[in-house]
Scaffold this active site. Structure first.
Site, short mmCIF file in Angstrom:
data_model
loop_
_atom_site.label_atom_id
_atom_site.label_comp_id
_atom_site.label_asym_id
_atom_site.label_seq_id
_atom_site.Cartn_x
_atom_site.Cartn_y
_atom_site.Cartn_z
N MET A 168 0.84 -1.20 0.00
CA MET A 168 0.00 0.00 0.00
C MET A 168 0.87 1.24 0.00
O MET A 168 1.85 1.33 0.73
CB MET A 168 -0.87 0.03 1.27
CG MET A 168 -1.93 -1.04 1.31
SD MET A 168 -3.32 -0.63 0.24
CE MET A 168 -4.26 0.44 1.32
N GLY A 200 0.12 7.52 7.59
CA GLY A 200 -0.44 6.74 8.70
C GLY A 200 -1.94 6.50 8.57
O GLY A 200 -2.62 6.20 9.55
N ARG A 201 -2.45 6.59 7.34
CA ARG A 201 -3.89 6.41 7.08
C ARG A 201 -4.76 7.42 7.80
O ARG A 201 -5.97 7.23 7.89
CB ARG A 201 -4.34 4.98 7.42
CG ARG A 201 -3.70 3.90 6.54
CD ARG A 201 -4.30 3.96 5.13
NE ARG A 201 -3.70 3.01 4.22
CZ ARG A 201 -2.63 3.25 3.45
NH1 ARG A 201 -2.01 4.42 3.50
NH2 ARG A 201 -2.19 2.34 2.63
N LEU A 202 -4.14 8.49 8.30
CA LEU A 202 -4.96 9.53 8.97
C LEU A 202 -5.28 10.61 7.94
O LEU A 202 -4.82 11.75 8.01
CB LEU A 202 -4.22 10.10 10.18
CG LEU A 202 -4.14 9.12 11.36
CD1 LEU A 202 -3.42 9.75 12.54
CD2 LEU A 202 -5.53 8.67 11.79
#
Ligand SMILES: Cc1cc2nc3c(=O)[nH]c(=O)nc-3n(C[C@H](O)[C@H](O)[C@H](O)COP(=O)(O)O)c2cc1C
Length: 206
Positions: A1, A184-186
């Site tokens: 990813m 960080g997928r934030l």
């Protein structure tokens, strides 16, 4: 990813008050980033039984506060829109790590608007729109090519007649979400919803 690290934070204070202005800014960024089809968007419709289907179309600007696209009214999407005008649209610009989601109601554009746009298209696209029975089964490629060639010959030297089965739709947005990848997928998600005459903006969890 992939890790999404390109973007500075997307801040409420930096957003336009109107989501269509914000969309215009992001489209400009996508054009500047050299995307091949920066105006391509996924259009999701539902049929009379509530079954969804989705396909790409090209965004062709804003008309009276609605996002426009052009197509065949008798196509699968055209028939579904006649049964249920609720749609969703999604833009994705991979080079910018950005997504825009739109939900709203589609309605046909006035024929004069569609006709004006039709005659700005290259002649071969006009003829393609005239002769395609979009979404119907065709026996084979040769049938389609023959129909095209016969029409080119028949119309030599004449304007292409405007096809009554072809036109535009405008999607009046009820909500528009701007998504930007962050590490960080934030990710940043800022969502406009209609509130009175204006728009309320909420931040959503990633
Ligand atoms: C990048 C891209 C842009 C497209 N733009 C349009 C468009 O603006 N209008 C259109 O009718 N079809 C467009 N198509 C084709 C549609 O995705 C679809 O195949 C066609 O409209 C038939 O869909 P339907 O059978 O669900 O009605 C585009 C396809 C791609 C891949």
């Amino acid at each position: 990813m992939a890790q999404y690290t390109k973007n500075p934070p997307l801040l409420e204070a930096a957003l336009a008050a109107d989501p269509l202005i914000q969309l215009d800014r992001w489209l400009g960024d996508a054009q500047a980033a050299g995307m091949i089809e920066p105006t391509a968007m996924t259009l999701a419709t539902v049929d009379a039984q509530g079954r969804p289907s989705a396909r790409m179309v090209l965004f062709k600007g804003v008309h009276n506060g609605a996002l426009t696209f052009y197509t065949n009214h008798e196509s699968r999407k055209g028939r579904e829109l006649a049964a249920n005008p609720r749609v969703a649209l999604v833009f994705w610009w991979d080079r910018l790590e950005r997504q825009v989601r739109v939900e709203g109601m589609a309605q046909r554009l006035p024929v004069e608007v569609a006709r004006r746009y039709f005659y700005t298209r290259p002649r071969e696209s006009q003829i393609g729109a005239l002769i395609s029975r979009q979404s119907a089964i065709v026996a084979d490629r040769a049938t389609l090519d023959r129909r095209y060639d016969e029409t080119v010959a028949r119309l030599a030297g004449a304007d292409v007649p405007y096809p009554e089965h072809w036109g535009g739709y405008g999607v009046t947005p009820q909500c528009v979400e701007f998504w930007q990848g962050r590490s960080g997928r934030l990710h940043d998600r800022l969502c406009y919803q209609r509130a009175g005459d204006g728009w309320r903006i909420d931040r959503l969890e990633p």
